[in-house]
Design a protein around this motif. Structure first.
Motif, PDB file in Angstrom:
ATOM      1  N   THR A 117      69.578  25.970  65.180  1.00  0.00           N
ATOM      2  CA  THR A 117      70.197  26.728  66.268  1.00  0.00           C
ATOM      3  C   THR A 117      71.311  25.913  66.926  1.00  0.00           C
ATOM      4  O   THR A 117      72.258  26.477  67.446  1.00  0.00           O
ATOM      5  CB  THR A 117      69.164  27.125  67.349  1.00  0.00           C
ATOM      6  OG1 THR A 117      68.424  25.972  67.706  1.00  0.00           O
ATOM      7  CG2 THR A 117      68.240  28.209  66.866  1.00  0.00           C
ATOM      8  N   ILE A 133      79.263  24.910  50.693  1.00  0.00           N
ATOM      9  CA  ILE A 133      79.181  25.033  52.156  1.00  0.00           C
ATOM     10  C   ILE A 133      80.424  24.406  52.797  1.00  0.00           C
ATOM     11  O   ILE A 133      81.078  25.008  53.654  1.00  0.00           O
ATOM     12  CB  ILE A 133      77.900  24.350  52.694  1.00  0.00           C
ATOM     13  CG1 ILE A 133      76.656  25.052  52.141  1.00  0.00           C
ATOM     14  CG2 ILE A 133      77.890  24.346  54.223  1.00  0.00           C
ATOM     15  CD1 ILE A 133      75.345  24.334  52.423  1.00  0.00           C
ATOM     16  N   GLU A 157      76.031  15.888  58.719  1.00  0.00           N
ATOM     17  CA  GLU A 157      76.588  16.385  57.456  1.00  0.00           C
ATOM     18  C   GLU A 157      75.795  17.580  56.953  1.00  0.00           C
ATOM     19  O   GLU A 157      74.575  17.638  57.129  1.00  0.00           O
ATOM     20  CB  GLU A 157      76.575  15.276  56.396  1.00  0.00           C
ATOM     21  CG  GLU A 157      77.637  14.210  56.600  1.00  0.00           C
ATOM     22  CD  GLU A 157      79.062  14.767  56.490  1.00  0.00           C
ATOM     23  OE1 GLU A 157      79.291  15.668  55.674  1.00  0.00           O
ATOM     24  OE2 GLU A 157      79.923  14.285  57.248  1.00  0.00           O
ATOM     25  N   LEU A 158      76.493  18.533  56.304  1.00  0.00           N
ATOM     26  CA  LEU A 158      75.834  19.775  55.885  1.00  0.00           C
ATOM     27  C   LEU A 158      75.318  19.652  54.456  1.00  0.00           C
ATOM     28  O   LEU A 158      75.867  20.242  53.530  1.00  0.00           O
ATOM     29  CB  LEU A 158      76.821  20.929  56.014  1.00  0.00           C
ATOM     30  CG  LEU A 158      77.376  21.082  57.431  1.00  0.00           C
ATOM     31  CD1 LEU A 158      78.437  22.147  57.491  1.00  0.00           C
ATOM     32  CD2 LEU A 158      76.246  21.391  58.394  1.00  0.00           C
ATOM     33  N   VAL A 159      74.294  18.845  54.289  1.00  0.00           N
ATOM     34  CA  VAL A 159      73.760  18.606  52.950  1.00  0.00           C
ATOM     35  C   VAL A 159      72.299  19.038  52.863  1.00  0.00           C
ATOM     36  O   VAL A 159      71.550  18.893  53.814  1.00  0.00           O
ATOM     37  CB  VAL A 159      73.871  17.109  52.554  1.00  0.00           C
ATOM     38  CG1 VAL A 159      75.318  16.711  52.382  1.00  0.00           C
ATOM     39  CG2 VAL A 159      73.203  16.225  53.589  1.00  0.00           C
ATOM     40  N   PRO A 160      71.892  19.583  51.701  1.00  0.00           N
ATOM     41  CA  PRO A 160      70.497  20.013  51.561  1.00  0.00           C
ATOM     42  C   PRO A 160      69.513  18.858  51.346  1.00  0.00           C
ATOM     43  O   PRO A 160      68.328  19.018  51.549  1.00  0.00           O
ATOM     44  CB  PRO A 160      70.523  20.933  50.337  1.00  0.00           C
ATOM     45  CG  PRO A 160      71.777  20.653  49.613  1.00  0.00           C
ATOM     46  CD  PRO A 160      72.726  19.987  50.560  1.00  0.00           C
ATOM     47  N   VAL A 161      70.021  17.696  50.926  1.00  0.00           N
ATOM     48  CA  VAL A 161      69.147  16.524  50.757  1.00  0.00           C
ATOM     49  C   VAL A 161      69.854  15.274  51.283  1.00  0.00           C
ATOM     50  O   VAL A 161      71.071  15.140  51.150  1.00  0.00           O
ATOM     51  CB  VAL A 161      68.772  16.291  49.271  1.00  0.00           C
ATOM     52  CG1 VAL A 161      67.796  17.333  48.769  1.00  0.00           C
ATOM     53  CG2 VAL A 161      70.000  16.264  48.396  1.00  0.00           C
ATOM     54  N   GLU A 189      75.322  18.886  64.148  1.00  0.00           N
ATOM     55  CA  GLU A 189      74.318  19.061  63.097  1.00  0.00           C
ATOM     56  C   GLU A 189      74.286  17.902  62.104  1.00  0.00           C
ATOM     57  O   GLU A 189      73.343  17.764  61.341  1.00  0.00           O
ATOM     58  CB  GLU A 189      74.674  20.370  62.358  1.00  0.00           C
ATOM     59  CG  GLU A 189      73.714  20.818  61.318  1.00  0.00           C
ATOM     60  CD  GLU A 189      72.788  21.908  61.841  1.00  0.00           C
ATOM     61  OE1 GLU A 189      71.944  22.336  61.074  1.00  0.00           O
ATOM     62  OE2 GLU A 189      72.905  22.301  63.005  1.00  0.00           O
ATOM     63  N   ILE A 235      80.419  22.398  63.645  1.00  0.00           N
ATOM     64  CA  ILE A 235      79.021  22.401  63.173  1.00  0.00           C
ATOM     65  C   ILE A 235      78.547  20.968  62.917  1.00  0.00           C
ATOM     66  O   ILE A 235      77.457  20.574  63.331  1.00  0.00           O
ATOM     67  CB  ILE A 235      78.852  23.247  61.892  1.00  0.00           C
ATOM     68  CG1 ILE A 235      79.397  24.668  62.106  1.00  0.00           C
ATOM     69  CG2 ILE A 235      77.396  23.334  61.486  1.00  0.00           C
ATOM     70  CD1 ILE A 235      79.587  25.446  60.809  1.00  0.00           C
ATOM     71  N   MET A 246      75.784  22.795  45.879  1.00  0.00           N
ATOM     72  CA  MET A 246      75.526  23.649  47.044  1.00  0.00           C
ATOM     73  C   MET A 246      76.261  23.112  48.260  1.00  0.00           C
ATOM     74  O   MET A 246      76.888  23.856  49.022  1.00  0.00           O
ATOM     75  CB  MET A 246      74.013  23.725  47.309  1.00  0.00           C
ATOM     76  CG  MET A 246      73.254  24.479  46.230  1.00  0.00           C
ATOM     77  SD  MET A 246      71.459  24.328  46.374  1.00  0.00           S
ATOM     78  CE  MET A 246      71.106  25.590  47.602  1.00  0.00           C
ATOM     79  N   GLY A 287      73.671  24.096  65.489  1.00  0.00           N
ATOM     80  CA  GLY A 287      74.922  24.368  64.791  1.00  0.00           C
ATOM     81  C   GLY A 287      75.419  25.780  65.044  1.00  0.00           C
ATOM     82  O   GLY A 287      76.605  26.015  65.260  1.00  0.00           O
ATOM     83  N   ARG A 288      74.483  26.709  65.047  1.00  0.00           N
ATOM     84  CA  ARG A 288      74.867  28.107  65.224  1.00  0.00           C
ATOM     85  C   ARG A 288      75.374  28.357  66.645  1.00  0.00           C
ATOM     86  O   ARG A 288      76.454  28.927  66.841  1.00  0.00           O
ATOM     87  CB  ARG A 288      73.666  29.007  64.912  1.00  0.00           C
ATOM     88  CG  ARG A 288      74.002  30.473  64.897  1.00  0.00           C
ATOM     89  CD  ARG A 288      73.033  31.265  64.052  1.00  0.00           C
ATOM     90  NE  ARG A 288      71.761  31.524  64.715  1.00  0.00           N
ATOM     91  CZ  ARG A 288      71.603  32.455  65.669  1.00  0.00           C
ATOM     92  NH1 ARG A 288      72.623  33.163  66.081  1.00  0.00           N
ATOM     93  NH2 ARG A 288      70.407  32.653  66.192  1.00  0.00           N
ATOM     94  N   MET A 321      66.193  26.264  53.622  1.00  0.00           N
ATOM     95  CA  MET A 321      67.368  25.483  53.994  1.00  0.00           C
ATOM     96  C   MET A 321      68.193  26.241  55.024  1.00  0.00           C
ATOM     97  O   MET A 321      68.829  27.227  54.691  1.00  0.00           O
ATOM     98  CB  MET A 321      68.210  25.253  52.756  1.00  0.00           C
ATOM     99  CG  MET A 321      69.292  24.269  52.975  1.00  0.00           C
ATOM    100  SD  MET A 321      70.327  24.070  51.530  1.00  0.00           S
ATOM    101  CE  MET A 321      71.286  25.556  51.574  1.00  0.00           C
ATOM    102  N   LYS A 322      68.109  25.819  56.257  1.00  0.00           N
ATOM    103  CA  LYS A 322      68.757  26.579  57.332  1.00  0.00           C
ATOM    104  C   LYS A 322      69.619  25.683  58.223  1.00  0.00           C
ATOM    105  O   LYS A 322      69.295  24.529  58.443  1.00  0.00           O
ATOM    106  CB  LYS A 322      67.695  27.230  58.240  1.00  0.00           C
ATOM    107  CG  LYS A 322      66.721  28.123  57.518  1.00  0.00           C
ATOM    108  CD  LYS A 322      67.225  29.549  57.423  1.00  0.00           C
ATOM    109  CE  LYS A 322      66.237  30.433  56.712  1.00  0.00           C
ATOM    110  NZ  LYS A 322      66.650  30.780  55.351  1.00  0.00           N
ATOM    111  N   ILE A 323      70.698  26.289  58.741  1.00  0.00           N
ATOM    112  CA  ILE A 323      71.453  25.665  59.823  1.00  0.00           C
ATOM    113  C   ILE A 323      70.570  25.761  61.063  1.00  0.00           C
ATOM    114  O   ILE A 323      69.934  26.787  61.282  1.00  0.00           O
ATOM    115  CB  ILE A 323      72.763  26.463  60.063  1.00  0.00           C
ATOM    116  CG1 ILE A 323      73.741  26.264  58.912  1.00  0.00           C
ATOM    117  CG2 ILE A 323      73.390  26.173  61.405  1.00  0.00           C
ATOM    118  CD1 ILE A 323      74.636  25.072  59.056  1.00  0.00           C
TER     119      ILE A 323
END
Lengths: 149, 148
Positions: free
Chosen positions: A5, A121, A86-90, A84, A80, A117, A7-8, A1-3
């Motif tokens: 590039t 974040i 929404e910052l969600v894992p699923v 990117e 971000i 999680m 977003g970074r 699970m990564k942001i």
């Protein structure tokens, strides 16, 4: 699970821009050179950041970029998420289409963990503004200079 | 930013195993059927989980899988690290960049490493036993509740 590039790099470029554009506009080329990133790639990110009201561009020979609003009004999360999503894992945490198509939506235990999680974040990225980061960066620079003296 | 299928399906299958292996070991075909995951895919996932010491296999025609440790000793952190690799929100590549650039270091120190700390603390504080309890609650598998 990564942001990604995207977003970074977007967040790094916006901090660099905020630090260098307090008096005058800054060119993408300078930002790209300092961060050692491709100017073309940053250009694509800045189109999205401009559409999201985070940066603005002034055209012309003396043109360049600056923040579209005060640095204290922009959170890291806003930058971000602009590039990117929404910052969600699923996906089922934000898309009702994904959630409804899942037959176990109501009885899914894993989803509780994924939600936890995602909340962690959000808490971090929404509590830090670009101004906070500029101040931290300035402190960091000062320490380095004092170290050399 | 998404978890891999291995992480999502692996955790789902493992929660299923933890719930149903209270009655004895479970074959992958049973888990696959209940969870609607392909059995062939589960074989790969369980091979990873077995190597990490999270499950053990019982050989033979009536064989299957059991947890290798009590559910209360298996944290989500250990399980997700086995399935996903390290749980850092940023690529390893950033480590070389932070040494060369202060802006990249500043963001790393104030955003990414803070997220990493919070996520790791969260997943290390939740055990498989906690997830089993939630599973039973959500799926109305707590018959004793009706007697209270």
């Amino acid at each position: 699970m990564k942001i990604s590039t995207k977003g970074r790099y977007a967040l790094e470029a916006v901090l660099d821009l905020a630090y260098h554009s307090s008096d005058e506009l800054e060119s993408l080329k300078n930002i790209a050179d300092r961060l050692d990133k491709s100017k073309n790639y940053l250009e694509q990110l800045f189109v999205i950041l401009r559409q999201n009201g985070i940066v603005e561009s002034i055209r012309g020979a003396q043109g360049g970029y600056k923040l579209a609003k005060p640095a204290k009004k922009i959170t890291a999360g806003e930058v971000i998420r602009a590039v990117e999503g929404e910052l969600v894992p699923v996906a089922c945490l934000v898309s009702s289409k994904d959630a409804m198509s899942c037959s176990r939506y109501k009885s899914c235990v894993s989803r509780l963990l994924w939600k936890g999680m995602s909340d962690e974040i959000d808490k971090v990225v929404d509590s830090v503004t670009i101004e906070d980061l500029v101040l931290k960066y300035r402190d960091m620079k000062k320490e380095t200079i004092e170290y050399f003296i | 930013m998404k978890l891999s299928t291995k992480g999502r399906y692996g955790l789902r299958a493992l929660i299923d195993l933890a719930v149903f292996s209270e009655e004895g070991h479970q074959s992958l075909s049973n888990i696959a059927e209940r969870e609607c995951i392909s059995e062939i895919y589960l074989e790969q996932v369980f091979s990873t989980l077995r190597k990490a010491g999270i499950v053990k296999s019982i050989k033979g025609a009536q064989g299957g899988y059991l947890l290798n440790e009590p559910a209360k000793d298996l944290t989500m952190g250990r399980i997700l690290r086995a399935l996903e690799g390290n749980l850092s929100i940023v690529d390893e590549k950033v480590k070389t960049e932070i040494e060369k650039n202060d802006i990249i270091y500043c963001i790393y120190a104030n955003i990414w490493s803070k997220i990493d700390d919070k996520l790791n603390a969260l997943v290390d504080a939740v055990t498989l036993e906690d997830m089993v309890a939630e599973y039973k609650k959500m799926n109305n598998l707590l018959p004793e509740m009706y007697y209270i």
